[in-house]
Design a protein around this motif. Structure first.
Motif, PDB file in Angstrom:
ATOM      1  N   MET A  77      41.989 -37.300  -6.995  1.00  0.00           N
ATOM      2  CA  MET A  77      40.761 -37.162  -7.873  1.00  0.00           C
ATOM      3  C   MET A  77      41.156 -36.151  -9.001  1.00  0.00           C
ATOM      4  SD  MET A  77      37.930 -35.027  -5.682  1.00  0.00           S
ATOM      5  CE  MET A  77      38.044 -33.126  -5.254  1.00  0.00           C
ATOM      6  N   THR A  78      40.728 -36.365 -10.020  1.00  0.00           N
ATOM      7  CA  THR A  78      41.101 -35.414 -11.176  1.00  0.00           C
ATOM      8  C   THR A  78      40.238 -34.399 -11.228  1.00  0.00           C
ATOM      9  OG1 THR A  78      39.773 -37.016 -12.469  1.00  0.00           O
ATOM     10  CG2 THR A  78      41.983 -37.468 -12.640  1.00  0.00           C
ATOM     11  N   ASN A  79      38.983 -34.416 -10.714  1.00  0.00           N
ATOM     12  CA  ASN A  79      38.139 -33.073 -10.518  1.00  0.00           C
ATOM     13  C   ASN A  79      38.898 -32.338  -9.381  1.00  0.00           C
ATOM     14  OD1 ASN A  79      36.041 -31.091 -10.195  1.00  0.00           O
ATOM     15  ND2 ASN A  79      34.474 -32.690 -10.529  1.00  0.00           N
ATOM     16  N   VAL A 121      32.025 -31.013  -6.158  1.00  0.00           N
ATOM     17  CA  VAL A 121      31.888 -32.612  -6.127  1.00  0.00           C
ATOM     18  C   VAL A 121      30.905 -32.830  -4.915  1.00  0.00           C
ATOM     19  CG1 VAL A 121      33.132 -34.664  -5.783  1.00  0.00           C
ATOM     20  CG2 VAL A 121      34.217 -32.907  -7.228  1.00  0.00           C
ATOM     21  N   LEU A 122      29.861 -33.474  -5.144  1.00  0.00           N
ATOM     22  CA  LEU A 122      28.939 -33.926  -4.101  1.00  0.00           C
ATOM     23  C   LEU A 122      29.720 -34.747  -3.107  1.00  0.00           C
ATOM     24  CD1 LEU A 122      25.934 -34.284  -3.083  1.00  0.00           C
ATOM     25  CD2 LEU A 122      25.965 -36.237  -4.684  1.00  0.00           C
ATOM     26  N   LEU A 123      29.376 -34.457  -1.662  1.00  0.00           N
ATOM     27  CA  LEU A 123      29.677 -35.258  -0.514  1.00  0.00           C
ATOM     28  C   LEU A 123      28.480 -35.816  -0.044  1.00  0.00           C
ATOM     29  CD1 LEU A 123      31.734 -36.437   1.621  1.00  0.00           C
ATOM     30  CD2 LEU A 123      31.456 -34.592   2.670  1.00  0.00           C
ATOM     31  N   LEU A 124      27.454 -35.184   0.682  1.00  0.00           N
ATOM     32  CA  LEU A 124      26.399 -35.585   0.978  1.00  0.00           C
ATOM     33  C   LEU A 124      25.019 -34.731   0.563  1.00  0.00           C
ATOM     34  CD1 LEU A 124      27.496 -35.535   4.960  1.00  0.00           C
ATOM     35  CD2 LEU A 124      26.953 -37.565   3.205  1.00  0.00           C
ATOM     36  N   ILE A 125      23.863 -35.447   0.353  1.00  0.00           N
ATOM     37  CA  ILE A 125      22.682 -34.875  -0.102  1.00  0.00           C
ATOM     38  C   ILE A 125      21.422 -35.191   0.635  1.00  0.00           C
ATOM     39  CG2 ILE A 125      22.100 -36.662  -1.658  1.00  0.00           C
ATOM     40  CD1 ILE A 125      20.924 -34.506  -3.418  1.00  0.00           C
ATOM     41  N   HIS A 126      20.752 -34.333   1.198  1.00  0.00           N
ATOM     42  CA  HIS A 126      19.358 -34.475   1.976  1.00  0.00           C
ATOM     43  C   HIS A 126      18.420 -35.173   1.017  1.00  0.00           C
ATOM     44  CE1 HIS A 126      15.815 -33.307   4.526  1.00  0.00           C
ATOM     45  NE2 HIS A 126      15.607 -34.534   4.448  1.00  0.00           N
ATOM     46  N   GLU A 127      18.490 -36.839   1.034  1.00  0.00           N
ATOM     47  CA  GLU A 127      17.666 -37.420   0.008  1.00  0.00           C
ATOM     48  C   GLU A 127      16.126 -37.702   0.526  1.00  0.00           C
ATOM     49  OE1 GLU A 127      17.760 -41.979  -2.046  1.00  0.00           O
ATOM     50  OE2 GLU A 127      19.453 -41.387  -0.762  1.00  0.00           O
ATOM     51  N   GLY A 128      15.325 -37.685  -0.428  1.00  0.00           N
ATOM     52  CA  GLY A 128      13.868 -37.787   0.075  1.00  0.00           C
ATOM     53  C   GLY A 128      13.496 -38.986   0.877  1.00  0.00           C
ATOM     54  N   ARG A 129      12.083 -38.903   1.295  1.00  0.00           N
ATOM     55  CA  ARG A 129      11.755 -40.218   2.092  1.00  0.00           C
ATOM     56  C   ARG A 129      11.239 -41.023   1.175  1.00  0.00           C
ATOM     57  NH1 ARG A 129      14.504 -39.948   6.820  1.00  0.00           N
ATOM     58  NH2 ARG A 129      12.517 -40.959   7.863  1.00  0.00           N
ATOM     59  N   THR A 161      18.988 -29.726   0.375  1.00  0.00           N
ATOM     60  CA  THR A 161      20.220 -29.050   0.907  1.00  0.00           C
ATOM     61  C   THR A 161      21.063 -30.097   0.468  1.00  0.00           C
ATOM     62  OG1 THR A 161      19.522 -30.361   2.933  1.00  0.00           O
ATOM     63  CG2 THR A 161      19.172 -27.839   2.978  1.00  0.00           C
ATOM     64  N   ILE A 162      22.545 -29.728   0.564  1.00  0.00           N
ATOM     65  CA  ILE A 162      23.550 -30.514  -0.041  1.00  0.00           C
ATOM     66  C   ILE A 162      24.916 -30.043   0.727  1.00  0.00           C
ATOM     67  CG2 ILE A 162      23.851 -29.029  -1.924  1.00  0.00           C
ATOM     68  CD1 ILE A 162      24.488 -31.398  -3.686  1.00  0.00           C
ATOM     69  N   THR A 163      26.057 -30.947   0.498  1.00  0.00           N
ATOM     70  CA  THR A 163      27.172 -30.358   1.036  1.00  0.00           C
ATOM     71  C   THR A 163      28.218 -31.101   0.221  1.00  0.00           C
ATOM     72  OG1 THR A 163      28.715 -30.021   2.870  1.00  0.00           O
ATOM     73  CG2 THR A 163      27.714 -32.261   2.780  1.00  0.00           C
ATOM     74  N   PHE A 164      29.256 -30.359  -0.090  1.00  0.00           N
ATOM     75  CA  PHE A 164      30.549 -30.791  -1.118  1.00  0.00           C
ATOM     76  C   PHE A 164      31.630 -31.046  -0.302  1.00  0.00           C
ATOM     77  CE2 PHE A 164      27.387 -27.803  -2.824  1.00  0.00           C
ATOM     78  CZ  PHE A 164      27.134 -28.676  -4.247  1.00  0.00           C
ATOM     79  N   ALA A 173      23.020 -34.501 -14.201  1.00  0.00           N
ATOM     80  CA  ALA A 173      23.297 -34.625 -15.296  1.00  0.00           C
ATOM     81  C   ALA A 173      24.566 -34.320 -15.827  1.00  0.00           C
ATOM     82  CB  ALA A 173      22.221 -34.220 -16.341  1.00  0.00           C
ATOM     83  N   SER A 174      25.197 -33.206 -15.346  1.00  0.00           N
ATOM     84  CA  SER A 174      26.571 -32.898 -15.933  1.00  0.00           C
ATOM     85  C   SER A 174      27.696 -33.748 -15.493  1.00  0.00           C
ATOM     86  CB  SER A 174      27.108 -31.254 -15.368  1.00  0.00           C
ATOM     87  OG  SER A 174      27.260 -31.367 -13.976  1.00  0.00           O
ATOM     88  N   GLY A 175      27.757 -34.376 -14.665  1.00  0.00           N
ATOM     89  CA  GLY A 175      28.764 -35.375 -14.070  1.00  0.00           C
ATOM     90  C   GLY A 175      29.847 -34.782 -13.171  1.00  0.00           C
ATOM     91  N   GLU A 176      29.363 -33.530 -13.061  1.00  0.00           N
ATOM     92  CA  GLU A 176      30.347 -32.869 -12.055  1.00  0.00           C
ATOM     93  C   GLU A 176      30.552 -33.193 -10.526  1.00  0.00           C
ATOM     94  OE1 GLU A 176      28.752 -28.747 -10.580  1.00  0.00           O
ATOM     95  OE2 GLU A 176      28.565 -28.785 -12.839  1.00  0.00           O
ATOM     96  N   TRP A 177      29.619 -34.084 -10.234  1.00  0.00           N
ATOM     97  CA  TRP A 177      29.746 -34.488  -8.728  1.00  0.00           C
ATOM     98  C   TRP A 177      30.521 -35.768  -8.708  1.00  0.00           C
ATOM     99  CZ3 TRP A 177      23.589 -35.138  -7.677  1.00  0.00           C
ATOM    100  CH2 TRP A 177      23.102 -33.835  -7.289  1.00  0.00           C
ATOM    101  N   SER A 178      31.083 -36.075  -9.919  1.00  0.00           N
ATOM    102  CA  SER A 178      31.988 -37.462  -9.696  1.00  0.00           C
ATOM    103  C   SER A 178      33.353 -36.838  -9.476  1.00  0.00           C
ATOM    104  CB  SER A 178      32.031 -38.083 -11.112  1.00  0.00           C
ATOM    105  OG  SER A 178      32.982 -39.212 -11.253  1.00  0.00           O
ATOM    106  N   PRO A 179      34.397 -37.649  -8.576  1.00  0.00           N
ATOM    107  CA  PRO A 179      35.731 -37.134  -8.451  1.00  0.00           C
ATOM    108  C   PRO A 179      36.627 -37.155  -9.691  1.00  0.00           C
ATOM    109  CG  PRO A 179      35.281 -39.261  -7.569  1.00  0.00           C
ATOM    110  CD  PRO A 179      33.962 -38.687  -7.968  1.00  0.00           C
TER     111      PRO A 179
END
Length: 213
Positions: free
Chosen positions: A137-139, A145-153, A181-184, A202-208
């Protein structure tokens, strides 16, 4: 009686806050264990992420399972998840870590009505990591970089967090203290406010393949 009432008014918010902090801590621990499972899976697969959804053009029952064994793509109706069929299950082997205590018994609104109340999944994986080799990955900021997120119901349905799809289907939630909560990719987990989550999305930084400036 007045003294008791005043004491209760003071202590009740304290107890409530303590309980909420305990739930958040438990959720963070779940994310760390799941991230560890991903790490072990990567070690056994030359650094390549597992499928987070079936490959394009593949249909059940021939596609490789995604990380949680979601049957969404087999049924098309938000079916159940089968953790034992998920790609990281051999490295986790504990169903409890897939569900945050705050979600126990709470309806998952985008899941088939038969499974909504008992849907045992709280977390979704970053869609942009689908079967990628992380070392390529270039990042170069795995801590962002996002790996997992606690998504709402209101939106969770398959363990696949497609935050780039231009819709409100996969959005950060405010399920913990007006945040989530979130893990990277580097496996650290933390709480972030809803405002901060939206900013990073919105920043795009979660992308590899996010290009650092």
């Amino acid at each position: 009686i007045a003294i008791i009432a005043i004491s209760a008014a003071i202590l009740f918010p304290v107890f409530t806050a303590a309980k909420q902090r305990g739930i958040t801590a438990s959720c963070l621990n779940n994310l760390r264990q799941l991230a560890r499972g991903f790490g072990l899976c990567l070690d056994d697969n030359d650094g390549r992420m597992p499928y987070l959804r079936p490959p394009t053009g593949e249909t059940a029952p021939y596609y490789p399972p995604n990380w949680v064994g979601s049957l969404w793509y087999a049924t098309g109706n938000g079916g159940p998840v089968a953790f034992e069929k998920g790609s990281i299950w051999p490295y986790v082997r504990d169903k409890a870590v897939y569900l945050c205590p705050v979600d126990t018994g709470v309806k998952a609104e985008h899941v088939d009505v038969r499974y909504r109340r008992e849907y045992p999944l709280s977390y979704s994986a970053n869609a942009r990591l689908q079967h990628v080799v992380l070392d390529a990955m270039t990042n170069r900021r795995p801590s962002r970089v996002l790996l997992l997120i606690h998504e709402g119901r209101k939106t969770i349905n398959d363990g696949f967090f497609d935050w780039t799809n231009g819709t409100d289907d996969d959005m950060p939630s405010d399920i913990h203290y007006d945040g989530s909560t979130i893990t990277f990719v580097d496996a650290h987990a933390q709480w972030l406010s809803y405002k901060e989550l939206c900013k990073r999305r919105a920043s795009g930084e979660w992308s590899p393949d996010y290009r650092l400036h």
